[in-house]
Design a protein around this motif. Structure first.
Motif, PDB file in Angstrom:
ATOM      1  N   PHE A   1      -5.611   6.655   1.725  1.00 55.04           N
ATOM      2  CA  PHE A   1      -5.829   5.210   1.724  1.00 55.04           C
ATOM      3  C   PHE A   1      -5.633   4.715   3.151  1.00 55.04           C
ATOM      4  N   GLU A   2      -6.037   3.525   3.420  1.00 53.20           N
ATOM      5  CA  GLU A   2      -5.925   2.988   4.774  1.00 53.20           C
ATOM      6  C   GLU A   2      -4.463   2.974   5.213  1.00 53.20           C
ATOM      7  N   GLY A   3      -4.168   3.679   6.308  1.00 51.19           N
ATOM      8  CA  GLY A   3      -2.816   3.702   6.853  1.00 51.19           C
ATOM      9  C   GLY A   3      -1.926   4.799   6.313  1.00 51.19           C
ATOM     10  N   TRP A   4      -2.502   5.778   5.572  1.00 57.53           N
ATOM     11  CA  TRP A   4      -1.630   6.797   4.982  1.00 57.53           C
ATOM     12  C   TRP A   4      -1.058   7.763   6.017  1.00 57.53           C
ATOM     13  N   THR A   5      -1.642   7.776   7.230  1.00 55.41           N
ATOM     14  CA  THR A   5      -1.101   8.622   8.297  1.00 55.41           C
ATOM     15  C   THR A   5      -0.142   7.862   9.209  1.00 55.41           C
TER      16      THR A   5
ATOM     17  N   VAL B   1       4.260  -3.675  10.692  1.00 53.46           N
ATOM     18  CA  VAL B   1       4.547  -5.064  11.055  1.00 53.46           C
ATOM     19  C   VAL B   1       5.937  -5.081  11.675  1.00 53.46           C
ATOM     20  N   ASP B   2       5.987  -5.296  13.000  1.00 54.85           N
ATOM     21  CA  ASP B   2       7.246  -5.161  13.738  1.00 54.85           C
ATOM     22  C   ASP B   2       7.804  -3.754  13.472  1.00 54.85           C
ATOM     23  N   ASP B   3       9.015  -3.658  12.929  1.00 61.75           N
ATOM     24  CA  ASP B   3       9.589  -2.333  12.683  1.00 61.75           C
ATOM     25  C   ASP B   3       9.548  -1.967  11.203  1.00 61.75           C
ATOM     26  N   ARG B   4       8.681  -2.652  10.448  1.00 57.80           N
ATOM     27  CA  ARG B   4       8.555  -2.370   9.023  1.00 57.80           C
ATOM     28  C   ARG B   4       7.098  -2.062   8.673  1.00 57.80           C
ATOM     29  N   LEU B   5       6.872  -1.760   7.397  1.00 59.56           N
ATOM     30  CA  LEU B   5       5.538  -1.456   6.909  1.00 59.56           C
ATOM     31  C   LEU B   5       5.136  -2.498   5.873  1.00 59.56           C
ATOM     32  N   ALA B   6       3.944  -3.054   6.051  1.00 54.74           N
ATOM     33  CA  ALA B   6       3.388  -3.983   5.062  1.00 54.74           C
ATOM     34  C   ALA B   6       2.476  -3.183   4.143  1.00 54.74           C
ATOM     35  N   VAL B   7       2.839  -3.133   2.880  1.00 50.66           N
ATOM     36  CA  VAL B   7       2.139  -2.310   1.899  1.00 50.66           C
ATOM     37  C   VAL B   7       1.342  -3.224   0.969  1.00 50.66           C
ATOM     38  N   THR B   8       0.037  -3.004   0.904  1.00 53.54           N
ATOM     39  CA  THR B   8      -0.829  -3.813   0.040  1.00 53.54           C
ATOM     40  C   THR B   8      -1.205  -3.010  -1.192  1.00 53.54           C
ATOM     41  N   LEU B   9      -1.016  -3.598  -2.361  1.00 53.84           N
ATOM     42  CA  LEU B   9      -1.354  -2.942  -3.604  1.00 53.84           C
ATOM     43  C   LEU B   9      -2.282  -3.803  -4.448  1.00 53.84           C
ATOM     44  N   ALA B  10      -2.980  -3.136  -5.356  1.00 60.56           N
ATOM     45  CA  ALA B  10      -3.935  -3.825  -6.206  1.00 60.56           C
ATOM     46  C   ALA B  10      -3.911  -3.200  -7.585  1.00 60.56           C
ATOM     47  N   ARG B  11      -4.323  -3.992  -8.562  1.00 61.57           N
ATOM     48  CA  ARG B  11      -4.494  -3.428  -9.897  1.00 61.57           C
ATOM     49  C   ARG B  11      -5.623  -2.396  -9.866  1.00 61.57           C
ATOM     50  N   CYS B  12      -5.539  -1.411 -10.765  1.00 61.76           N
ATOM     51  CA  CYS B  12      -6.589  -0.402 -10.840  1.00 61.76           C
ATOM     52  C   CYS B  12      -6.938  -0.139 -12.296  1.00 61.76           C
ATOM     53  N   ASP B  13      -8.086   0.464 -12.519  1.00 62.81           N
ATOM     54  CA  ASP B  13      -8.468   0.814 -13.880  1.00 62.81           C
ATOM     55  C   ASP B  13      -7.901   2.192 -14.228  1.00 62.81           C
ATOM     56  N   ALA B  14      -8.198   2.673 -15.422  1.00 67.88           N
ATOM     57  CA  ALA B  14      -7.633   3.943 -15.877  1.00 67.88           C
ATOM     58  C   ALA B  14      -8.088   5.118 -15.026  1.00 67.88           C
ATOM     59  N   ALA B  15      -9.247   4.972 -14.354  1.00 68.86           N
ATOM     60  CA  ALA B  15      -9.762   6.047 -13.495  1.00 68.86           C
ATOM     61  C   ALA B  15      -9.185   6.006 -12.090  1.00 68.86           C
ATOM     62  N   GLY B  16      -8.347   4.991 -11.788  1.00 66.73           N
ATOM     63  CA  GLY B  16      -7.728   4.897 -10.470  1.00 66.73           C
ATOM     64  C   GLY B  16      -8.462   4.033  -9.483  1.00 66.73           C
ATOM     65  N   ARG B  17      -9.547   3.353  -9.889  1.00 64.71           N
ATOM     66  CA  ARG B  17     -10.304   2.484  -8.984  1.00 64.71           C
ATOM     67  C   ARG B  17      -9.636   1.118  -8.896  1.00 64.71           C
ATOM     68  N   PRO B  18      -9.456   0.577  -7.689  1.00 62.79           N
ATOM     69  CA  PRO B  18      -8.958  -0.799  -7.569  1.00 62.79           C
ATOM     70  C   PRO B  18      -9.934  -1.767  -8.230  1.00 62.79           C
TER      71      PRO B  18
ATOM     72  N   LYS C   1      -1.264  -7.830  -3.625  1.00 55.49           N
ATOM     73  CA  LYS C   1       0.135  -8.134  -3.336  1.00 55.49           C
ATOM     74  C   LYS C   1       0.599  -7.301  -2.161  1.00 55.49           C
ATOM     75  N   THR C   2       1.369  -7.910  -1.266  1.00 51.91           N
ATOM     76  CA  THR C   2       1.891  -7.215  -0.098  1.00 51.91           C
ATOM     77  C   THR C   2       3.414  -7.192  -0.160  1.00 51.91           C
ATOM     78  N   ILE C   3       3.982  -6.021   0.068  1.00 50.72           N
ATOM     79  CA  ILE C   3       5.434  -5.814   0.016  1.00 50.72           C
ATOM     80  C   ILE C   3       5.862  -5.158   1.320  1.00 50.72           C
ATOM     81  N   LEU C   4       6.970  -5.601   1.886  1.00 54.32           N
ATOM     82  CA  LEU C   4       7.513  -5.015   3.106  1.00 54.32           C
ATOM     83  C   LEU C   4       8.541  -3.940   2.761  1.00 54.32           C
ATOM     84  N   ALA C   5       8.493  -2.831   3.477  1.00 54.59           N
ATOM     85  CA  ALA C   5       9.455  -1.741   3.294  1.00 54.59           C
ATOM     86  C   ALA C   5       9.595  -0.984   4.603  1.00 54.59           C
ATOM     87  N   ASP C   6      10.668  -0.216   4.711  1.00 49.28           N
ATOM     88  CA  ASP C   6      10.857   0.630   5.891  1.00 49.28           C
ATOM     89  C   ASP C   6      10.155   1.977   5.745  1.00 49.28           C
ATOM     90  N   CYS C   7       9.994   2.409   4.497  1.00 49.76           N
ATOM     91  CA  CYS C   7       9.403   3.718   4.224  1.00 49.76           C
ATOM     92  C   CYS C   7       8.535   3.611   2.977  1.00 49.76           C
TER      93      CYS C   7
END
Length: 473
Positions: free
Chosen positions: A119-123, A226-243, A249-255
């Motif tokens: 996904f975008e930013g997985w590296t 974002v600064d010294d944290r990570l902004a993680v964006t998530l979305a609902r998906c269907d049963a096959a895994g497609r957004p 929704k965006t959540i901030l985390a260190d890891c």
């Protein structure tokens, strides 16, 4: 060069039990593992035992390590195996240099590789696998970050989240590809192992008490620093895994600890040209084998999750079966005693596998999950090959993964396609409209693991190189 009756590759629950079973039948057994001690991923030994809680997994691992130490098995820990030949010669690199040995039979219990659908930013630094998070928590006694977002699918979500909370860390959220109904459907099968079900419920109770939110049927679509944290964006998906459409929704985390299931490690069995088949439910490509681990190649056996995802409990029983089958086939003298042990081991493996297969289904690659990979997202992180480059190769005529590999270098890096291979095969299948069997899997090559020339040759000066005397004219 040392000679053995049996060489076992892998010191997890499958490999260790295979080695113990074969040795108990009187065979001369060697066991190789790249880790410092036996146990594998689930029963990994802590670096500093006093710094990590004495969990049930650690107690099981300690017992396994004691049994190995008390046995006649010759162990080679911290020895990555880089080559295996058709006559069952095994080459490894250890702390004291190269090690070579031969065997009459080979048991492959090489475990799994974690799958992460890109996904975008997985590296981005700070994004790690769920398996890496468990190593930090179990072996190092360290938290993945000051605050962690846990994402993906399967039982490792709850395991990592609960152990992070127990270690004093904060889990910002759990992002689960599966829905509540998916877990409910698996519940009847999980009742086959009430001990493991109870462990899982304890994890979820720890998570609930901490007030950690769980986003069921959601997937990650991007991570940005974002600064010294990570902004993680998530979305609902269907049963096959497609957004699907709707609010992001965006959540901030260190890891961010993320994993989308496990794929069996088959590089050795592919290198030795054993027959393989593709099974989405079993995690991907697996060697064709009978119930005791015999493959299509004589005296080559597989055991544990490397033969199909079924969990650590089933892996231990499967390892015992492979070790007993090997001893039987090599003509061990205690045939009647071996036969008495086989049926109980088969029963235990089948019972434990029912639970493991339910978990494997939750971790199986969803058919539409790769559809969400954007064109500029890196798929092969070793060689920086993007989705757009893969699509371009397919448009140019690539129809199997090895042709794609030759045209793009996808899968040619240090991991030899272990990280990207399953996703690449799925992308190719969906673009060409053929089966996973038709697109194939990457050919295994030596060296199986990166190895330096210095490690093979040792240190020397040119003066020390013997130069033969020139022949007379």
């Amino acid at each position: 060069m040392s000679e053995f009756d049996v060489v076992v590759l892998g010191g997890g629950p499958a490999g260790a039990n295979a080695a113990l079973a074969a040795a108990s039948a009187g065979l001369n057994v060697a066991l190789f593992d790249e880790n410092r001690s036996a146990g594998g991923q689930v029963y990994r030994a802590p670096i500093h035992p006093t710094a990590v809680g004495h969990s049930a997994d650690q107690r099981t691992g300690d017992a396994l390590r004691r049994d190995l130490a008390a046995s006649s098995v010759t162990t080679f820990f911290a020895h990555p195996v880089w080559a295996v030949t058709g006559d069952y010669r095994v080459d490894a690199i250890g702390p004291n240099g190269p090690v070579h040995c031969t065997a009459r039979a080979l048991i492959v219990a090489s475990g799994t590789t974690e799958r992460v659908v890109p996904f975008e930013g997985w590296t981005t630094p700070g994004v790690i696998g769920l398996a890496a998070a468990t190593i930090l928590l179990k072996s190092q006694g360290m938290l993945p970050g000051r605050s962690t977002l846990v994402a993906g699918c399967g039982p490792l979500l709850a395991a990592v989240a609960a152990k992070t909370i127990e270690g004093g860390g904060k889990v910002e959220a759990i992002v689960d590809l599966a829905g509540t109904a998916d877990w409910a459907r698996a519940l009847p099968t999980m009742l086959a192992r009430p001990d493991l079900l109870r462990q899982g419920l304890n994890w979820w109770n720890t998570i609930r008490r901490a007030g950690t939110p769980r986003y069921a049927r959601h997937t990650l679509i991007g991570v940005k620093p974002v600064d010294d944290r990570l902004a993680v964006t998530l979305a609902r998906c269907d049963a096959a895994g497609r957004p699907v459409g709707g609010e992001r929704k965006t959540i901030l985390a260190d890891c961010v600890a993320v994993g989308h299931g496990l794929t069996p490690s088959t590089d050795v069995t592919r290198l030795l040209r054993a027959k393989h088949r593709y099974s989405r439910a079993a995690g991907g490509w697996i060697a064709v084998a009978d119930q005791d681990g015999r493959t299509s190649r004589p005296r080559l056996y597989v055991a544990g999750d490397g033969a199909g995802i079924a969990g650590a409990a089933a892996a231990a029983a499967y390892g015992t079966l492979a070790g007993l089958a090997c001893a039987f086939d090599l003509g061990a003298s205690c045939v009647s005693r071996l036969q008495r042990r086989i049926e109980p081991a088969r029963d235990e493996q089948r019972r434990a596998a029912r639970f493991g297969h339910a978990m494997a289904n939750l971790m199986a690659l969803r058919p539409g999950h790769v559809d969400s990979i954007s064109p500029d997202t890196i798929v092969c992180r070793c060689e920086d090959v993007t989705r757009a480059e893969i699509d371009a190769a397919v448009n140019a005529g690539a129809r199997d993964v090895n042709q794609l590999k030759a045209w793009t270098r996808c899968g040619m890096g240090p991991c030899q396609g272990r990280t990207c291979g399953d996703v690449v095969g799925e992308l190719l299948m969906r673009r060409t409209g053929v089966t996973r069997e038709a697109v194939g899997c990457f050919s295994a090559r030596t060296p199986l693991r990166p190895v330096t020339v210095e490690a093979l040759t040792g240190s020397f000066t040119y003066d020390e190189i013997p130069i033969p005397t020139a022949a007379p004219l």
